[in-house]
Write an enzyme that holds these catalytic residues in place. Sequence first.
Site, PDB file in Angstrom:
ATOM      1  N   ALA A 264     130.169 121.689  49.155  1.00 23.47           N
ATOM      2  CA  ALA A 264     130.453 122.921  48.413  1.00 23.47           C
ATOM      3  C   ALA A 264     131.571 123.713  49.071  1.00 23.47           C
ATOM      4  CB  ALA A 264     129.190 123.766  48.313  1.00 23.47           C
ATOM      5  N   CYS A 265     131.651 123.666  50.388  1.00 22.58           N
ATOM      6  CA  CYS A 265     132.687 124.438  51.075  1.00 22.58           C
ATOM      7  C   CYS A 265     134.070 123.810  50.930  1.00 22.58           C
ATOM      8  CB  CYS A 265     132.332 124.626  52.551  1.00 22.58           C
ATOM      9  SG  CYS A 265     132.030 123.105  53.443  1.00 22.58           S
ATOM     10  N   ASN A 266     134.133 122.566  50.454  1.00 20.65           N
ATOM     11  CA  ASN A 266     135.429 121.914  50.229  1.00 20.65           C
ATOM     12  C   ASN A 266     135.732 121.797  48.748  1.00 20.65           C
ATOM     13  OD1 ASN A 266     135.870 121.546  52.908  1.00 20.65           O
ATOM     14  ND2 ASN A 266     136.055 119.342  52.841  1.00 20.65           N
TER      15      ASN A 266
END
Length: 68
Positions: free
Chosen positions: A12-14
């Site tokens: 999700a952070c990428n």
Amino acid sequence: MRFGICTSVGSACNSGESTPSHVLISIGVPREFIGGTLRVTFGEENTREDVDFLVDNLCKIVEELKEK
């Protein structure tokens, strides 16, 4: 979206980036497998039936992709 299922690749952070996920790298996923990863998120409102639906339909999608 296929069969009403929404998924993503990477962590999700990428989201939206084309670089390999640092999370997957840090947990030891070989780089040659990272491009084939799939992120699925469930919430507290999901049921066992939702999980079964996902698994059943992912299998169908994979079979369709193998035929191409």
